[in-house]
Structure formats: structure tokens, C-alpha cells
Design a protein around this motif. Structure first.
Motif, PDB file in Angstrom:
ATOM      1  N   LEU A 302     -46.404  78.488 -10.098  1.00  0.00           N
ATOM      2  CA  LEU A 302     -45.755  79.702 -10.030  1.00  0.00           C
ATOM      3  C   LEU A 302     -46.754  80.682  -9.317  1.00  0.00           C
ATOM      4  CD1 LEU A 302     -42.949  80.145 -12.511  1.00  0.00           C
ATOM      5  CD2 LEU A 302     -42.652  79.060 -10.198  1.00  0.00           C
ATOM      6  N   SER A 303     -47.988  80.736 -10.129  1.00  0.00           N
ATOM      7  CA  SER A 303     -49.025  81.800  -9.950  1.00  0.00           C
ATOM      8  C   SER A 303     -50.143  81.179  -8.961  1.00  0.00           C
ATOM      9  CB  SER A 303     -49.688  82.113 -11.239  1.00  0.00           C
ATOM     10  OG  SER A 303     -50.382  80.985 -11.770  1.00  0.00           O
ATOM     11  N   LYS A 304     -50.031  79.767  -8.644  1.00  0.00           N
ATOM     12  CA  LYS A 304     -51.001  79.187  -8.017  1.00  0.00           C
ATOM     13  C   LYS A 304     -52.263  79.018  -8.545  1.00  0.00           C
ATOM     14  CE  LYS A 304     -47.590  78.710  -4.754  1.00  0.00           C
ATOM     15  NZ  LYS A 304     -46.916  77.541  -4.696  1.00  0.00           N
ATOM     16  N   LYS A 305     -52.473  79.060  -9.673  1.00  0.00           N
ATOM     17  CA  LYS A 305     -53.735  79.118 -10.451  1.00  0.00           C
ATOM     18  C   LYS A 305     -53.886  77.892 -11.258  1.00  0.00           C
ATOM     19  CE  LYS A 305     -53.924  84.206 -11.491  1.00  0.00           C
ATOM     20  NZ  LYS A 305     -54.115  85.305 -12.231  1.00  0.00           N
ATOM     21  N   SER A 306     -55.303  77.500 -11.179  1.00  0.00           N
ATOM     22  CA  SER A 306     -55.753  76.149 -11.759  1.00  0.00           C
ATOM     23  C   SER A 306     -56.707  76.308 -12.627  1.00  0.00           C
ATOM     24  CB  SER A 306     -55.898  75.265 -10.541  1.00  0.00           C
ATOM     25  OG  SER A 306     -54.894  74.825 -10.075  1.00  0.00           O
ATOM     26  N   TYR A 307     -56.730  75.538 -13.791  1.00  0.00           N
ATOM     27  CA  TYR A 307     -57.779  75.730 -14.735  1.00  0.00           C
ATOM     28  C   TYR A 307     -58.394  74.320 -15.247  1.00  0.00           C
ATOM     29  CZ  TYR A 307     -55.062  79.907 -15.336  1.00  0.00           C
ATOM     30  OH  TYR A 307     -54.416  81.163 -14.859  1.00  0.00           O
ATOM     31  N   THR A 308     -59.585  74.240 -15.490  1.00  0.00           N
ATOM     32  CA  THR A 308     -60.074  73.063 -15.987  1.00  0.00           C
ATOM     33  C   THR A 308     -60.851  73.520 -17.353  1.00  0.00           C
ATOM     34  OG1 THR A 308     -60.554  71.804 -13.844  1.00  0.00           O
ATOM     35  CG2 THR A 308     -61.865  70.993 -15.811  1.00  0.00           C
ATOM     36  N   HIS A 309     -60.732  72.722 -18.315  1.00  0.00           N
ATOM     37  CA  HIS A 309     -61.142  73.128 -19.885  1.00  0.00           C
ATOM     38  C   HIS A 309     -61.603  71.776 -20.756  1.00  0.00           C
ATOM     39  CE1 HIS A 309     -60.742  77.444 -19.378  1.00  0.00           C
ATOM     40  NE2 HIS A 309     -59.346  77.211 -18.763  1.00  0.00           N
ATOM     41  N   PHE A 310     -62.744  71.904 -21.214  1.00  0.00           N
ATOM     42  CA  PHE A 310     -63.092  71.016 -22.205  1.00  0.00           C
ATOM     43  C   PHE A 310     -62.946  71.261 -23.535  1.00  0.00           C
ATOM     44  CE2 PHE A 310     -66.560  69.702 -24.960  1.00  0.00           C
ATOM     45  CZ  PHE A 310     -66.620  68.361 -24.590  1.00  0.00           C
ATOM     46  N   GLY A 311     -62.388  70.104 -24.433  1.00  0.00           N
ATOM     47  CA  GLY A 311     -62.058  70.142 -25.737  1.00  0.00           C
ATOM     48  C   GLY A 311     -62.786  69.530 -26.646  1.00  0.00           C
ATOM     49  N   GLU A 312     -62.912  69.855 -27.966  1.00  0.00           N
ATOM     50  CA  GLU A 312     -63.647  69.024 -28.761  1.00  0.00           C
ATOM     51  C   GLU A 312     -63.075  69.004 -30.215  1.00  0.00           C
ATOM     52  OE1 GLU A 312     -67.745  70.085 -29.519  1.00  0.00           O
ATOM     53  OE2 GLU A 312     -67.300  72.080 -29.073  1.00  0.00           O
ATOM     54  N   ASN A 313     -63.471  68.193 -31.086  1.00  0.00           N
ATOM     55  CA  ASN A 313     -62.760  67.974 -32.500  1.00  0.00           C
ATOM     56  C   ASN A 313     -61.477  67.862 -32.210  1.00  0.00           C
ATOM     57  OD1 ASN A 313     -65.486  70.284 -32.732  1.00  0.00           O
ATOM     58  ND2 ASN A 313     -65.034  69.159 -34.785  1.00  0.00           N
ATOM     59  N   ALA A 314     -61.088  67.002 -31.411  1.00  0.00           N
ATOM     60  CA  ALA A 314     -59.580  66.852 -31.098  1.00  0.00           C
ATOM     61  C   ALA A 314     -59.081  65.442 -32.167  1.00  0.00           C
ATOM     62  CB  ALA A 314     -59.525  66.220 -29.401  1.00  0.00           C
ATOM     63  N   GLY A 315     -57.733  65.506 -32.412  1.00  0.00           N
ATOM     64  CA  GLY A 315     -57.121  64.677 -32.894  1.00  0.00           C
ATOM     65  C   GLY A 315     -56.400  63.713 -31.967  1.00  0.00           C
ATOM     66  N   ILE A 316     -56.811  62.404 -32.073  1.00  0.00           N
ATOM     67  CA  ILE A 316     -56.388  61.283 -31.201  1.00  0.00           C
ATOM     68  C   ILE A 316     -56.017  60.110 -31.923  1.00  0.00           C
ATOM     69  CG2 ILE A 316     -56.684  60.069 -29.052  1.00  0.00           C
ATOM     70  CD1 ILE A 316     -59.069  62.038 -28.270  1.00  0.00           C
ATOM     71  N   GLU A 317     -54.623  59.502 -31.556  1.00  0.00           N
ATOM     72  CA  GLU A 317     -54.408  58.137 -31.990  1.00  0.00           C
ATOM     73  C   GLU A 317     -53.678  57.476 -30.675  1.00  0.00           C
ATOM     74  OE1 GLU A 317     -51.548  58.551 -35.159  1.00  0.00           O
ATOM     75  OE2 GLU A 317     -52.851  59.763 -36.538  1.00  0.00           O
ATOM     76  N   ILE A 318     -54.095  56.206 -30.635  1.00  0.00           N
ATOM     77  CA  ILE A 318     -53.657  55.327 -29.691  1.00  0.00           C
ATOM     78  C   ILE A 318     -53.332  54.213 -30.539  1.00  0.00           C
ATOM     79  CG2 ILE A 318     -54.026  54.164 -27.683  1.00  0.00           C
ATOM     80  CD1 ILE A 318     -56.217  56.135 -26.841  1.00  0.00           C
ATOM     81  N   VAL A 319     -52.198  53.876 -30.524  1.00  0.00           N
ATOM     82  CA  VAL A 319     -51.670  52.728 -31.653  1.00  0.00           C
ATOM     83  C   VAL A 319     -50.635  51.802 -30.777  1.00  0.00           C
ATOM     84  CG1 VAL A 319     -50.345  52.583 -33.774  1.00  0.00           C
ATOM     85  CG2 VAL A 319     -51.677  54.543 -33.523  1.00  0.00           C
ATOM     86  N   ASP A 320     -51.316  50.770 -30.574  1.00  0.00           N
ATOM     87  CA  ASP A 320     -50.550  49.512 -30.150  1.00  0.00           C
ATOM     88  C   ASP A 320     -49.651  49.881 -28.861  1.00  0.00           C
ATOM     89  OD1 ASP A 320     -50.977  47.882 -32.338  1.00  0.00           O
ATOM     90  OD2 ASP A 320     -49.072  48.672 -33.399  1.00  0.00           O
ATOM     91  N   TYR A 321     -50.486  50.591 -27.961  1.00  0.00           N
ATOM     92  CA  TYR A 321     -49.982  50.997 -26.864  1.00  0.00           C
ATOM     93  C   TYR A 321     -50.478  50.151 -25.632  1.00  0.00           C
ATOM     94  CZ  TYR A 321     -47.640  54.291 -23.674  1.00  0.00           C
ATOM     95  OH  TYR A 321     -46.683  54.867 -22.822  1.00  0.00           O
TER      96      TYR A 321
END
Length: 321
Positions: A302-321
Motif C-alpha cells: 500500500l505504501s510501496k515501501k520495502s525494508y531489509t533487516h537482519f536478526g539474530e538470537n532467533a529461535g528456529i526449529e525445522i522438524v521432519d520437514y
């Protein structure tokens, strides 16, 4: 019943249930982001081994590596207590509320004692159609696994003694969610991060196999707060989701609807073993990392704005996928 749907932090079950689990997930990260610590107080009810527990995962970052410690502390069912209003859940000597953690337990690896205050809780938006993060599915009884997001982001005040070390979490950030039902999904991806280069951003995402009576499908939910605005991508609001790259330790996901588009790149940097429920029993080992890295590309159509951001200390689980 309706109040429980709108306030999933409340104890959703009762002690007469069979083949049932319920667990609250409290994640803490200290100010300098060198220590991530998650507590999962919960209850497991079945015919052979009903008990309550506190599960934990601790990640300590050093200059060139991270150390991960996990544990599952099991207690008698009589050590479990919960209060409705104001909410609290107590397991043995530890009590958890919406605004505090009083922790006091130990296992063969660690002793953990201390008090943490949770300040400036950030709940998600809700409505009659979306009473909680599960949307309209929140009204369907006996789902295999139900999910609740209690706080996308909050501030921490206090400290925890880990063995003989006093760890100050004041100025750090936390996250709070929960699950309940009979089993975790047979395969799923779960991501959470509120430590981006823009500190106001918070992200939650999950995609999972969902059995629904005689039907089954891939369901997904994603909530992101960016520039103080909440965006929701979910199966129930006709958003689209594609998992276009996946391995044991990384994933790329694209979500889109009429309002916005989100690309998520997740990478697991360190993992520990946790215990998950299968058919009412806590007996499945899964891997979780809480020090992962995430990159997001977000576009507000709607605003036509884009953002790129970096995150750390993230919780991630990838289970049997």
C-alpha cells in the motif's frame, strides 16, 4: 471457555484429560545478546506417566563458538498448580506469570535460581474472527496442536543465578508463547525473532502438517510487527506461503497477500535437544536453536515501501520437514 480462547496464556486443559500436553514457552535474551535462555513449564497427562516438568535450553555465545545446554526436569503431578485470574502456573518451586518468572530448580547439569520481570508486554491483535494467532481455527475443538502467541516482544528486568554465576537480564528482551493438545505436528517449521537491527521489529512464523478430522493440510501463520504496525499472513486470511528452500539447518520462505509480501531467510547456528509430545506422551526428541540468524525482506504494497533487516538470537526449529 470463550475467555480461554481470547487469552491462550490461561490453562486450557484440566487434570482429567488423557493423552494431553500443555506448555508455556518463555524466552529470555540478555542485553548484550550473549546469553539466550528459554524455559518451558508444562504438564503431560497420560495413562502411564502423568507428570509436570520444566524444560530449558541455554545458549552462551563466546568469541568463536556457542555452548548449548538443555534439560528436562520431571516432577510429580501434585507439584503442578495453576491460577486462573491473575494467571500463574507453578511447577514445584518455580512460578511463571504473564509478567514475571520466579525460577528455582536444578538437574545434573545446572542450578537455576532468580527472578525476572516482564515489562511492556506486546500482545497480538485479536477480533471475533481472529481471537488468537490461530484465527477461526481457535474455535475448533480437539485440534492435535493448538498455538498461542502471548507477547511478541517485551523488556526484561532482573537476574538469574546459573550455578555460581549471576546473569543480569535487565535491559534484555523476551518472547512468550505456548502450545497444547495431544501431539506436535509430524512435520513443521517454527521461527521467532525480536532481535533485529531495527529493535522495533518482531517476527513469528510457523508452517505445519495439520490433521483436521478426516482432512489434512499444510497450515501456516505468521505475524510481524514493523514500524509499529502488525501484519498477519495465515491460511485463514487467504495469504499464500511457499517454502522454496529447506534443509536441516536453513530455510527460505515467501509469504504474500494483498497488503504485503515477506521473504524470510533462516539459518540455524547452534542446536540443543528438547522433548516434544507425540500422542500424549513426552517422548520425541527434537532439535531447537535459539541463537539463529534471520534476514527479512518486507514490502508494504500500500505504501510501496520495502525494508531489509537482519536478526539474530532467533529461535528456529525445522522438524521432519
Amino acid at each position: 471457555m470463550i475467555k480461554k480462547i481470547y487469552f491462550p496464556i490461561l490453562f486450557q486443559g484440566n487434570l482429567n484429560k488423557k493423552n494431553y500436553f500443555e506448555g508455556w514457552y518463555y524466552k529470555l535474551v540478555n542485553k548484550d545478546k550473549t546469553i539466550s535462555l528459554s524455559f518451558i513449564p508444562g504438564i503431560n497427562l497420560n495413562s502411564s506417566d502423568s507428570h509436570c516438568f520444566i524444560q530449558y535450553i541455554l545458549v552462551e555465545k563466546e568469541a568463536i563458538k556457542s555452548n548449548t545446554t538443555t534439560g528436562y526436569c520431571k516432577y510429580d503431578l501434585g507439584d503442578f498448580n495453576t491460577n486462573y485470574e491473575p494467571f500463574s502456573v507453578t511447577v514445584k518451586n518455580s512460578t511463571f506469570t504473564e509478567h514475571s518468572i520466579d525460577i528455582d530448580f536444578q538437574d545434573n547439569s545446572l542450578s537455576l535460581r532468580g527472578n525476572i520481570k516482564l515489562k511492556n508486554i506486546t500482545p497480538i491483535s485479536s477480533s471475533f474472527i481472529m481471537p488468537n494467532i490461530m484465527g477461526i481455527f481457535a474455535y475448533i475443538p480437539n485440534m492435535e496442536c493448538n498455538h498461542g502467541v502471548i507477547s511478541m516482544n517485551h523488556n526484561l528486568l532482573g537476574n538469574i543465578h546459573i550455578n555460581d554465576r549471576k546473569i543480569d537480564f535487565s535491559g534484555g528482551k523476551g518472547y512468550l508463547e505456548k502450545d497444547w493438545g495431544s501431539s506436535f505436528p509430524k512435520h513443521y517449521i517454527w521461527l521467532q525473532c525480536n532481535h533485529f537491527d531495527d529493535e522495533s521489529i518482531s517476527l513469528f512464523f510457523s508452517i505445519a502438517h495439520i490433521p483436521l478430522h478426516r482432512l489434512e493440510f499444510e497450515g501456516f501463520i505468521c505475524n510481524i510487527i514493523i514500524n509499529n504496525k502488525e501484519y498477519r499472513f495465515a491460511s485463514y486470511n487467504l495469504s499464500k506461503c511457499k517454502v522454496i528452500d529447506i534443509s536441516l539447518n536453513h530455510c527460505k520462505i515467501i509469504l504474500e497477500n494483498k497488503v504485503s509480501k515477506l521473504e524470510i531467510f533462516g539459518n540455524i547456528t547452534d542446536q540443543g535437544n528438547l522433548i516434544a509430545p507425540i500422542k500424549g506422551k513426552m517422548n520425541k526428541s527434537i532439535k531447537e536453536g535459539i541463537s539463529g540468524r534471520i534476514i527479512i525482506n518486507f514490502t508494504d504494497k500500500l505504501s510501496k515501501k520495502s525494508y531489509t533487516h537482519f536478526g539474530e538470537n532467533a529461535g528456529i526449529e525445522i522438524v521432519d520437514y
